[in-house]
Design a protein around this motif. Structure first.
Motif, PDB file in Angstrom:
ATOM      1  N   GLU A 131      30.282  39.752  45.056  1.00 46.00           N
ATOM      2  CA  GLU A 131      32.171  39.621  43.575  1.00 46.00           C
ATOM      3  C   GLU A 131      32.799  40.826  43.147  1.00 46.00           C
ATOM      4  OE1 GLU A 131      32.270  35.933  41.678  1.00 46.00           O
ATOM      5  OE2 GLU A 131      29.898  35.679  42.125  1.00 46.00           O
ATOM      6  N   ILE A 132      32.468  41.853  43.499  1.00 41.96           N
ATOM      7  CA  ILE A 132      32.395  43.297  42.511  1.00 41.96           C
ATOM      8  C   ILE A 132      33.758  43.523  43.285  1.00 41.96           C
ATOM      9  CG2 ILE A 132      32.460  45.508  42.786  1.00 41.96           C
ATOM     10  CD1 ILE A 132      29.777  45.810  43.546  1.00 41.96           C
ATOM     11  N   VAL A 133      34.528  43.372  44.297  1.00 43.40           N
ATOM     12  CA  VAL A 133      35.969  43.630  44.370  1.00 43.40           C
ATOM     13  C   VAL A 133      36.716  42.418  44.427  1.00 43.40           C
ATOM     14  CG1 VAL A 133      37.495  43.411  46.191  1.00 43.40           C
ATOM     15  CG2 VAL A 133      35.818  44.760  46.577  1.00 43.40           C
ATOM     16  N   ASP A 134      36.119  41.170  44.016  1.00 45.97           N
ATOM     17  CA  ASP A 134      36.926  40.125  43.411  1.00 45.97           C
ATOM     18  C   ASP A 134      36.899  40.996  41.581  1.00 45.97           C
ATOM     19  OD1 ASP A 134      36.467  38.650  45.315  1.00 45.97           O
ATOM     20  OD2 ASP A 134      35.349  37.249  45.068  1.00 45.97           O
ATOM     21  N   PHE A 135      35.598  41.400  41.336  1.00 44.60           N
ATOM     22  CA  PHE A 135      36.227  41.280  39.990  1.00 44.60           C
ATOM     23  C   PHE A 135      37.332  41.923  39.723  1.00 44.60           C
ATOM     24  CE2 PHE A 135      32.369  39.427  38.586  1.00 44.60           C
ATOM     25  CZ  PHE A 135      32.920  38.168  37.381  1.00 44.60           C
ATOM     26  N   ALA A 136      37.300  43.376  40.695  1.00 46.48           N
ATOM     27  CA  ALA A 136      38.414  44.266  40.124  1.00 46.48           C
ATOM     28  C   ALA A 136      39.439  43.761  40.679  1.00 46.48           C
ATOM     29  CB  ALA A 136      37.743  45.411  41.086  1.00 46.48           C
ATOM     30  N   LYS A 137      39.648  42.656  41.184  1.00 44.44           N
ATOM     31  CA  LYS A 137      41.213  41.905  41.332  1.00 44.44           C
ATOM     32  C   LYS A 137      41.613  41.513  40.227  1.00 44.44           C
ATOM     33  CE  LYS A 137      41.254  42.099  46.745  1.00 44.44           C
ATOM     34  NZ  LYS A 137      40.898  41.731  47.381  1.00 44.44           N
ATOM     35  N   PHE A 138      40.461  40.551  39.688  1.00 42.55           N
ATOM     36  CA  PHE A 138      40.223  39.920  37.961  1.00 42.55           C
ATOM     37  C   PHE A 138      40.951  40.184  37.025  1.00 42.55           C
ATOM     38  CE2 PHE A 138      37.816  38.656  34.594  1.00 42.55           C
ATOM     39  CZ  PHE A 138      38.812  36.700  34.620  1.00 42.55           C
ATOM     40  N   ALA A 139      40.582  41.781  37.748  1.00 41.78           N
ATOM     41  CA  ALA A 139      40.532  43.166  35.987  1.00 41.78           C
ATOM     42  C   ALA A 139      42.368  42.918  36.650  1.00 41.78           C
ATOM     43  CB  ALA A 139      40.192  44.276  35.988  1.00 41.78           C
ATOM     44  N   ILE A 140      43.350  42.996  37.696  1.00 41.87           N
ATOM     45  CA  ILE A 140      44.281  43.926  38.102  1.00 41.87           C
ATOM     46  C   ILE A 140      45.457  42.250  37.311  1.00 41.87           C
ATOM     47  CG2 ILE A 140      45.755  43.735  40.012  1.00 41.87           C
ATOM     48  CD1 ILE A 140      43.492  45.401  41.068  1.00 41.87           C
ATOM     49  N   ALA A 141      44.612  41.171  38.060  1.00 41.56           N
ATOM     50  CA  ALA A 141      45.384  39.852  37.783  1.00 41.56           C
ATOM     51  C   ALA A 141      45.459  39.290  36.052  1.00 41.56           C
ATOM     52  CB  ALA A 141      44.702  38.589  37.954  1.00 41.56           C
ATOM     53  N   THR A 142      43.941  40.556  35.438  1.00 40.90           N
ATOM     54  CA  THR A 142      44.330  39.041  33.987  1.00 40.90           C
ATOM     55  C   THR A 142      44.815  40.064  33.338  1.00 40.90           C
ATOM     56  OG1 THR A 142      42.354  39.667  33.818  1.00 40.90           O
ATOM     57  CG2 THR A 142      42.652  37.259  34.306  1.00 40.90           C
ATOM     58  N   GLY A 143      44.137  41.343  32.945  1.00 40.84           N
ATOM     59  CA  GLY A 143      44.872  42.797  32.787  1.00 40.84           C
ATOM     60  C   GLY A 143      43.248  42.626  31.672  1.00 40.84           C
ATOM     61  N   TYR A 144      42.088  41.991  31.881  1.00 40.77           N
ATOM     62  CA  TYR A 144      40.691  42.415  30.770  1.00 40.77           C
ATOM     63  C   TYR A 144      40.431  43.397  31.634  1.00 40.77           C
ATOM     64  CZ  TYR A 144      41.787  37.756  29.650  1.00 40.77           C
ATOM     65  OH  TYR A 144      42.125  36.284  28.752  1.00 40.77           O
ATOM     66  N   PRO A 145      39.743  44.625  30.767  1.00 43.59           N
ATOM     67  CA  PRO A 145      39.012  45.418  31.629  1.00 43.59           C
ATOM     68  C   PRO A 145      37.579  44.789  31.707  1.00 43.59           C
ATOM     69  CG  PRO A 145      39.929  46.103  29.096  1.00 43.59           C
ATOM     70  CD  PRO A 145      40.211  44.590  29.327  1.00 43.59           C
ATOM     71  N   VAL A 146      37.613  45.106  32.864  1.00 42.78           N
ATOM     72  CA  VAL A 146      35.956  44.845  33.251  1.00 42.78           C
ATOM     73  C   VAL A 146      35.129  46.104  33.141  1.00 42.78           C
ATOM     74  CG1 VAL A 146      34.760  43.928  35.409  1.00 42.78           C
ATOM     75  CG2 VAL A 146      36.456  42.723  35.264  1.00 42.78           C
ATOM     76  N   ARG A 147      33.641  46.139  32.944  1.00 41.60           N
ATOM     77  CA  ARG A 147      32.791  46.279  32.856  1.00 41.60           C
ATOM     78  C   ARG A 147      31.501  46.801  33.576  1.00 41.60           C
ATOM     79  NH1 ARG A 147      32.863  49.417  27.676  1.00 41.60           N
ATOM     80  NH2 ARG A 147      30.738  48.448  26.829  1.00 41.60           N
ATOM     81  N   PHE A 148      31.894  47.105  35.193  1.00 38.19           N
ATOM     82  CA  PHE A 148      30.487  46.991  35.959  1.00 38.19           C
ATOM     83  C   PHE A 148      29.030  47.577  35.224  1.00 38.19           C
ATOM     84  CE2 PHE A 148      34.034  46.483  38.900  1.00 38.19           C
ATOM     85  CZ  PHE A 148      33.855  45.517  39.260  1.00 38.19           C
ATOM     86  N   ILE A 149      27.807  46.659  35.432  1.00 44.09           N
ATOM     87  CA  ILE A 149      26.685  46.936  34.628  1.00 44.09           C
ATOM     88  C   ILE A 149      25.675  47.433  35.257  1.00 44.09           C
ATOM     89  CG2 ILE A 149      24.339  47.144  32.713  1.00 44.09           C
ATOM     90  CD1 ILE A 149      27.090  45.264  31.238  1.00 44.09           C
ATOM     91  N   GLU A 150      25.108  48.473  35.523  1.00 47.27           N
ATOM     92  CA  GLU A 150      23.586  48.282  36.763  1.00 47.27           C
ATOM     93  C   GLU A 150      22.734  47.494  35.936  1.00 47.27           C
ATOM     94  OE1 GLU A 150      24.707  53.031  38.978  1.00 47.27           O
ATOM     95  OE2 GLU A 150      22.669  52.600  37.354  1.00 47.27           O
ATOM     96  N   PHE A 151      22.403  46.999  37.031  1.00 47.36           N
ATOM     97  CA  PHE A 151      20.386  46.492  36.893  1.00 47.36           C
ATOM     98  C   PHE A 151      19.930  46.869  35.655  1.00 47.36           C
ATOM     99  CE2 PHE A 151      17.852  42.732  37.782  1.00 47.36           C
ATOM    100  CZ  PHE A 151      17.832  42.099  36.773  1.00 47.36           C
TER     101      PHE A 151
END
Ligand code: SAM
Ligand code: SF4
Length: 341
Positions: free
Chosen positions: A181-201
């Motif tokens: 879902e990494i790409v989906d979340f990048a697209k979610f950031a585009i669609a919503t304007g919410y900055p998404v921060r991906f965290i390493e486990f």
């Protein structure tokens, strides 16, 4: 040395550790309880929770926050467990907002109760909210968090935005769990304007599932996003912010990566932590041993407590880098639900 009200005398030394790091931010875990049980954070059963009388009271948190402010702390983040399960949290936010020297109060939450609380938190003076969201698929949300709550979180995001909050999304990526879902979340950031921060486990999992092969590194995430056709442009980063930020070309979206494992940022760390049971942590990977609650409950003065905090801080360990060097990274090094991320 005198402690007068909220501020120490101006010539008091700022606490600098052996690596010359100056703390500016304090994360306070206000409860170890949570209304979710994310598979990588809290096991569904068998986790020993602190008795309620061992959790810091709001008065104790407020007093400690004022002492930390006197030592140079400027920003406070409330976390948990789930901070919003603690009753009348808006009263705590309001009390912390009035402390001299504290410029911002923010919160990290799973968002489940945010819909109900957003308006009160705004009035109380909360500045920013990070909402943790690891999947955009309802079924997967249920299997990760053990709650059927995705639509509730999306509603909370909208409510908080309508209240005027700046919102960021925190997404922990785990191989085989949600890395598709990494790409989906990048697209979610585009669609919503919410900055998404991906965290390493990180190996701070009460569920003891961490192993190096589950970590998806920042570089791998960038590669996957780039291969999808989205172009990432690096932004100027503030070194003390662990997120490495990127703009998505031709869009008004920003995403970030927190490469805790692949590019540890311990040398620029400016954070301190207070656990829900009143332990002072100078490093997220340090065993909780500095018992400040004990000093408060033994009737020590603000100056005595400040001196204790400074003495602990001088011994701030180098951090993850030394664990990597000594090959001592393993699952369950600390419990995220007590130290708050
Ligand atoms: N309950 C709140 C929430 O989930 O936002 C606050 C506490 S939670 C421990 C804080 C953050 O830590 C969340 O963004 C969560 O996803 C993250 N987290 C928990 N366990 C983690 C781990 N082992 N590695 C990396 N991040 C983790
Ligand atoms: Fe609760 Fe947050 Fe841990 Fe999930 S990550 S179990 S929401 S404390």
């Amino acid at each position: 040395m005198q402690f007068n009200g909220n501020a120490f005398e101006a010539d008091r030394l700022k606490p600098i550790d052996s690596l010359n790091r100056i703390p500016q931010k304090l994360r306070i875990s206000i409860t170890d309880r949570c209304n979710m049980h994310c598979v990588y954070c809290m096991p569904k059963e068998g986790l020993q929770l602190y008795p309620k009388n061992q959790i810091l009271s709001y008065e104790e948190i407020q007093r400690l926050a004022a002492i930390f402010a006197g030592l140079g702390i400027k920003k406070i983040r409330l976390t948990g467990g789930e901070p919003l399960v603690r009753p009348e949290i808006e009263k705590l936010v309001c009390a912390l907002s009035s402390i001299d020297g504290i410029k911002t109060i923010s919160m990290t939450t799973n968002g489940l109760l945010l819909n109900k609380k957003a308006a009160q938190l705004k009035i109380a003076g909360l500045h920013g909210i990070n909402v943790s969201l690891d999947t955009l698929k309802p079924d997967r949300f249920k299997s990760i968090t053990r709650i059927d709550g995705l639509s509730q979180i999306l509603l909370s995001l909208q409510t908080a935005r309508d209240e005027g909050f700046e919102i960021k999304i925190n997404t922990v990526i785990i191989r085989g769990q949600n890395d598709d879902e990494i790409v989906d979340f990048a697209k979610f950031a585009i669609a919503t304007g919410y900055p998404v921060r991906f965290i390493e486990f990180m190996p701070l999992d009460g569920s003891h599932i961490w192993n190096p092969s589950l970590v998806v590194t920042k570089e791998e995430m960038i590669q996957r996003i780039s291969q999808s056709g989205l172009e990432l442009l690096p932004l100027n980063n503030n070194l003390s912010d662990p997120a490495r930020l990127y703009a998505i070309k031709d869009n008004r979206a920003t995403i970030g990566f927190i490469p805790s494992i692949s590019e540890p940022f311990c040398g620029a760390c400016d954070r301190l932590r207070l656990t829900s049971d009143g332990k002072f942590l100078t490093c997220i990977f340090e065993r909780p041993k500095n018992d400040v609650k004990k000093l408060i409950r033994a009737g020590k003065s603000d100056t005595e407590i400040a001196d204790y905090l400074m003495a602990c801080y001088q011994k701030k360990p180098p951090g993850l880098i030394s664990l990597l060097e000594h090959n001592t990274l393993r699952s369950g090094l600390n419990l995220m639900n007590t130290i708050g991320g």
